[in-house]
Write an enzyme that holds these catalytic residues in place. Structure first.
Site, mmCIF file in Angstrom:
data_model
loop_
_atom_site.group_PDB
_atom_site.id
_atom_site.type_symbol
_atom_site.label_atom_id
_atom_site.label_comp_id
_atom_site.label_asym_id
_atom_site.label_seq_id
_atom_site.Cartn_x
_atom_site.Cartn_y
_atom_site.Cartn_z
ATOM 1 N N ASP A 61 0.891 -1.157 0.000
ATOM 2 C CA ASP A 61 0.000 0.000 0.000
ATOM 3 C C ASP A 61 0.929 1.207 0.000
ATOM 4 O O ASP A 61 1.756 1.346 0.915
ATOM 5 C CB ASP A 61 -0.880 -0.030 1.264
ATOM 6 C CG ASP A 61 -1.869 1.110 1.312
ATOM 7 O OD1 ASP A 61 -1.541 2.209 0.816
ATOM 8 O OD2 ASP A 61 -2.966 0.923 1.863
ATOM 9 N N SER A 139 0.399 9.044 -14.971
ATOM 10 C CA SER A 139 -0.310 10.287 -14.671
ATOM 11 C C SER A 139 -1.726 10.169 -15.230
ATOM 12 O O SER A 139 -2.353 9.102 -15.075
ATOM 13 C CB SER A 139 0.474 11.457 -15.271
ATOM 14 O OG SER A 139 -0.180 12.671 -15.034
ATOM 15 N N TYR A 153 -8.200 15.149 -8.196
ATOM 16 C CA TYR A 153 -7.455 14.090 -8.906
ATOM 17 C C TYR A 153 -6.455 14.710 -9.885
ATOM 18 O O TYR A 153 -5.274 14.344 -9.917
ATOM 19 C CB TYR A 153 -8.450 13.195 -9.636
ATOM 20 C CG TYR A 153 -7.847 12.130 -10.526
ATOM 21 C CD1 TYR A 153 -7.117 11.073 -9.981
ATOM 22 C CD2 TYR A 153 -8.021 12.177 -11.912
ATOM 23 C CE1 TYR A 153 -6.579 10.094 -10.812
ATOM 24 C CE2 TYR A 153 -7.490 11.197 -12.732
ATOM 25 C CZ TYR A 153 -6.766 10.157 -12.177
ATOM 26 O OH TYR A 153 -6.234 9.192 -12.989
ATOM 27 N N LYS A 157 -2.284 14.508 -9.696
ATOM 28 C CA LYS A 157 -1.468 13.981 -10.798
ATOM 29 C C LYS A 157 -0.534 15.067 -11.329
ATOM 30 O O LYS A 157 0.609 14.796 -11.682
ATOM 31 C CB LYS A 157 -2.369 13.461 -11.920
ATOM 32 C CG LYS A 157 -3.164 12.199 -11.558
ATOM 33 C CD LYS A 157 -2.261 10.974 -11.452
ATOM 34 C CE LYS A 157 -3.071 9.677 -11.393
ATOM 35 N NZ LYS A 157 -2.221 8.491 -11.220
HETATM 36 N N1 LIG Z 1 -8.122 3.731 -16.705
HETATM 37 C C1 LIG Z 1 -8.069 4.994 -17.066
HETATM 38 O O1 LIG Z 1 -8.887 5.464 -17.849
HETATM 39 C C2 LIG Z 1 -6.978 5.876 -16.527
HETATM 40 C C3 LIG Z 1 -6.780 7.106 -17.162
HETATM 41 C C4 LIG Z 1 -5.777 7.945 -16.694
HETATM 42 C C5 LIG Z 1 -4.992 7.539 -15.640
HETATM 43 N N2 LIG Z 1 -5.205 6.327 -15.034
HETATM 44 C C6 LIG Z 1 -4.313 5.959 -13.927
HETATM 45 O O2 LIG Z 1 -3.838 4.660 -14.162
HETATM 46 C C7 LIG Z 1 -3.429 4.078 -12.930
HETATM 47 C C8 LIG Z 1 -3.975 2.649 -12.868
HETATM 48 O O3 LIG Z 1 -5.392 2.703 -12.796
HETATM 49 P P1 LIG Z 1 -6.301 1.689 -13.618
HETATM 50 O O4 LIG Z 1 -6.985 2.462 -14.661
HETATM 51 O O5 LIG Z 1 -5.552 0.490 -13.990
HETATM 52 O O6 LIG Z 1 -7.430 1.368 -12.523
HETATM 53 P P2 LIG Z 1 -7.636 0.078 -11.588
HETATM 54 O O7 LIG Z 1 -7.869 -1.119 -12.431
HETATM 55 O O8 LIG Z 1 -8.700 0.496 -10.653
HETATM 56 O O9 LIG Z 1 -6.248 -0.101 -10.841
HETATM 57 C C9 LIG Z 1 -5.851 0.783 -9.819
HETATM 58 C C10 LIG Z 1 -4.802 0.090 -8.991
HETATM 59 O O10 LIG Z 1 -4.300 0.987 -7.989
HETATM 60 C C11 LIG Z 1 -4.291 0.293 -6.766
HETATM 61 N N3 LIG Z 1 -4.314 1.162 -5.604
HETATM 62 C C12 LIG Z 1 -5.255 2.062 -5.228
HETATM 63 N N4 LIG Z 1 -4.905 2.632 -4.053
HETATM 64 C C13 LIG Z 1 -3.722 2.085 -3.692
HETATM 65 C C14 LIG Z 1 -2.835 2.236 -2.606
HETATM 66 N N5 LIG Z 1 -3.102 3.082 -1.573
HETATM 67 N N6 LIG Z 1 -1.676 1.525 -2.570
HETATM 68 C C15 LIG Z 1 -1.387 0.651 -3.559
HETATM 69 N N7 LIG Z 1 -2.210 0.429 -4.596
HETATM 70 C C16 LIG Z 1 -3.351 1.141 -4.669
HETATM 71 C C17 LIG Z 1 -5.491 -0.617 -6.822
HETATM 72 O O11 LIG Z 1 -5.345 -1.624 -5.839
HETATM 73 P P3 LIG Z 1 -6.600 -2.329 -5.080
HETATM 74 O O12 LIG Z 1 -6.969 -3.492 -5.933
HETATM 75 O O13 LIG Z 1 -6.035 -2.730 -3.752
HETATM 76 O O14 LIG Z 1 -7.677 -1.296 -4.955
HETATM 77 C C18 LIG Z 1 -5.355 -1.141 -8.245
HETATM 78 O O15 LIG Z 1 -4.402 -2.167 -8.302
HETATM 79 C C19 LIG Z 1 -3.953 4.998 -11.842
HETATM 80 O O16 LIG Z 1 -2.874 5.772 -11.334
HETATM 81 C C20 LIG Z 1 -4.954 5.880 -12.561
HETATM 82 O O17 LIG Z 1 -5.078 7.140 -11.950
HETATM 83 C C21 LIG Z 1 -6.180 5.497 -15.466
#
Ligand SMILES: NC(=O)c1ccc[n+]([C@@H]2O[C@H](COP(=O)([O-])OP(=O)(O)OC[C@H]3O[C@@H](n4cnc5c(N)ncnc54)[C@H](OP(=O)(O)O)[C@@H]3O)[C@@H](O)[C@H]2O)c1
Length: 284
Positions: A61, A139, A153, A157
């Protein structure tokens, strides 16, 4: 840009789902060694079983300094070095600035910004000792230009981006590379599972932040971005001799950068006559 064939050692945060999961899988599939981390490492059992020699899993975490230290130390103990650190863990907070609670704001910065900085700072002695390494931060398009309803958010970022930009300069003498990844909408758990929502919605924000929150809801499962293709692009950057400072992912984010640059150029040109001549005049 030229690819290096060498096998890399990765540490990736937030590998339970989405982009982190896709990246860990893709790096393992190409023969790299990966420290896959998650708050609940049981979610990574299948990866560890599929790649017993090259995958190690750690409970991490990013808000827990002891877990950060242990995961970094465990990675170096297992693989002897760390080549690529990916700060992927993160989550969105939708709501107008006034609608979000202090606790929600602090928590979002703690994970998206301070947590990532903590992981980077913990890894830096290893990168300095090795005389090299690569920090990659996931980001967001909200850091390119923000949306009504994503103030916190996007701010978290963008704060991370500001620190990483400086780190790229600070780390250059000891061979550190830094890349900021700016994804558009990718089909992950970001909306369904990971999105926090403002505790006190107010009618005055219905047409801005409220509309954005509803829009996000309609996007879940329909995001055009493919996490596997995002992973391939990130691996291309990680294996490039000269990786970019910013890697923009997907047509949506690419277009957003272009439109933002054009708008910034227009505004600069329009206001330069006012803001430009503000140095002391000669002789004063
Ligand atoms: N998908 C998009 O459209 C998008 C667009 C722009 C940026 N992003 C960025 O991409 C990154 C990955 O997100 P994703 O889209 O793949 O969403 P996701 O599938 O919800 O994955 C998010 C990950 O972050 C983990 N996490 C959350 N809080 C945490 C903490 N305190 N310590 C360690 N791990 C933590 C979650 O773990 P748990 O399983 O334990 O909750 C999960 O593994 C994020 O930084 C997000 O802001 C995503």
């Amino acid at each position: 840009m030229s690819d290096s064939p060498a096998s890399l050692v990765w540490l990736i945060t937030g590998c339970s789902s989405g982009l982190g999961r896709a990246l860990a899988s893709a790096a393992l599939a190409r023969g790299d060694r990966v420290a896959a981390t998650a708050r609940q490492p049981a979610a990574l059992a299948d990866l560890a079983a599929a790649y017993p020699d090259t995958c190690r899993t750690f409970a991490l975490d990013v808000t827990d300094p002891a877990q950060v230290t242990a995961a970094l130390a465990g990675t170096v103990a297992a693989f002897g070095r760390l080549d690529v650190l990916v700060n992927n863990a993160g989550y969105g907070l939708v709501g107008a600035l006034e609608e979000c609670s202090e606790a929600q704001i602090a928590r979002n910065f703690e994970v998206n910004c301070f947590g990532a900085l903590r992981v980077i700072r913990t890894a830096l002695p290893q990168f300095r000792a090795q005389k090299g390494g690569h920090v990659i931060c996931i980001s967001a398009a909200a850091a390119i230009a923000n949306y009504a309803g994503f103030s916190v958010y996007g701010a978290a970022k963008r704060a991370l981006e500001g620190a990483a930009e400086a780190l790229a300069l600070e780390g250059r003498p000891f061979g550190l590379k830094v890349t900021l990844v700016q994804p558009g909408p990718f089909r992950t758990d970001f909306i369904a599972r990971s999105l926090d929502r403002a505790t006190t919605p107010l009618p005055d924000y219905e047409a801005t932040s409220g509309k954005f929150a509803r829009f996000l809801g309609t996007m879940d499962g329909k995001q055009p971005g493919d996490p596997a293709r995002a992973a391939a692009a990130i691996i291309a950057a990680a294996t490039a001799d000269r990786p970019p400072l910013r890697l923009v992912l997907g047509p949506y984010a690419t277009d957003k950068v272009r439109r933002t640059l054009t708008a910034s150029q227009r505004e600069l040109d329009a206001w330069a006559p006012v803001g430009g001549p503000t140095d002391f005049t000669a002789g004063t």
